[in-house]
Design an enzyme around this catalytic site. Sequence first.
Site: not given
Ligand code: GDP
Ligand code: IMO
Ligand code: MG
Length: 438
Positions: A13, A16, A40-41, A225
């Site tokens: 998270d 990415k 979840g991207h 991840q």
């Molecule tokens: P990922 O799994 O690495 O793609 O990250 P996620 O999408 O799960 O979580 C990142 C969250 O931060 C999302 O809700 C993005 O929209 C948000 N986000 C990304 N870059 C920024 C930033 O620079 N500032 C803020 N406030 N939010 C951001």
């Molecule tokens: P993105 O790509 C954050 C975590 C779960 C748990 C562990 C194992 O959005 O960054 P699993 O269901 O994979 O067997 O769970 O890994 N986890 C993540 N945490 N971002 C993710 O993906 C994750 N994918 C798995 O919360 O701790």
């Molecule tokens: Mg994510």
Amino acid sequence: MPAFVVVGSQWGDEGKGKIVDLLTERADIVARYGGGPNAGHTICVDDRRFALHHIPSGILRPDVLCVIGNGVVIEPASLLKEVGDLVAAGIAVEKNLRISDRAHLILPYHRGCDIAREEAARGVKLGTTRLGVGPAYESKAGRYGLRLAELFDRGALLDRVRAVAGMTRNACGGALPAEFDPPPETVAADYARHGEALRPFVADTAALLNARLDQGAVVLCEGAQGTLLDLDHGGYPFVTSSTSTAGGACTGLGISPIRVDGVIGVLKAYSTRVGEGPFPTEQDNPQGALIRERGREFGSTTGRPRRCGWFDAVVARYSVMINQIECLALTLFDVLDGFDEIPICVAYEHDGRRLETLPPNADVLRACRPVYEVMPGWKSDTSMARRFDDLPPAARDYVRAIERLVGCEVGIISTGPQRDRTIIRADGRIPVWLPTAA
Ligand code: GDP
Ligand code: IMO
Ligand code: MG
């Protein structure tokens, strides 16, 4: 020829999705190499927000091919829903998506096994996403998993589903929750139908990627991840079941290490973790709650509140080493705008000794106390900064402190979810194909 890897450098998270979408401006292909619906991207374009789980974060760019590689595990019904939602939003998915015929599938039995284990009173609770990702990778490693191409072998499918059901039930102690233990006949029929719906996308993606690389295409390999969740290099056993580090791009896509030209690491300006496991800089207090509120730190896949804490340079140094990151994208920088002081963890203390590197055992990491260097906050809005020099001096110092402590340059700073909330540093050692500063 060039392939670049974008890798999560903490516990997932890191943003990415935003960074891959941004960099896709200069790519021909974006290829996801691992994970599955547990990812979840999030991408925000204008006032639209997309949360992608299987589909690569390049899909919003009309002329970019997106590949789901062999290293990804697929839950077909939810992938089809993802495709449908994007098509409904006017995104050209049909033209631009290819899925590896060798990707393994998540069956209902895998989900049942994941849930049953998480709910069992005994054993290590991992806080998984409960989507069956771990058990599906177990089936793959156990050599009885079901691959996408097998959905088209109707004669053999039912027996193959029976085998996965039986083995997964055994792996789970003999019984699965009834809801996730449907008759194999039903699953075989459903999956054959899903296979037909996915058929137009299915391809030998390793052959496709290698041919396109030979022709000079720029390929962005998208990690899911993060490094600390990697099966080998993460904080075992509180990890996911796949290779989320940069090395996974080669095995998860079928490209040689010689093809990879560089690695970009995505790092939050602080730390979060969702699920169980040690987290040395966690702030289970009003400071952490403020980070959660400002960063909207709730899981994009499960909605769970993310645990929040300060930046951990031990973790970041480790990620730079494991992935050989040469350019960092520092994200969610704006979230720190309101703090008086911002601690950075520079080392750990354990049993009276100072540790500069990550210990291998979770119990030791849990007992580590962070050693902080406290930086002054900048207490002003950074979201409109477009150049490094637009940032207040204390914010620039914070970035420089991270570079010094982590041993890697920060080439990109993200100050908001949208594409334009980004600073591309002209003075950073960023790969030449990156979008240049406006
Ligand atoms: P990922 O799994 O690495 O793609 O990250 P996620 O999408 O799960 O979580 C990142 C969250 O931060 C999302 O809700 C993005 O929209 C948000 N986000 C990304 N870059 C920024 C930033 O620079 N500032 C803020 N406030 N939010 C951001
Ligand atoms: P993105 O790509 C954050 C975590 C779960 C748990 C562990 C194992 O959005 O960054 P699993 O269901 O994979 O067997 O769970 O890994 N986890 C993540 N945490 N971002 C993710 O993906 C994750 N994918 C798995 O919360 O701790
Ligand atoms: Mg994510």
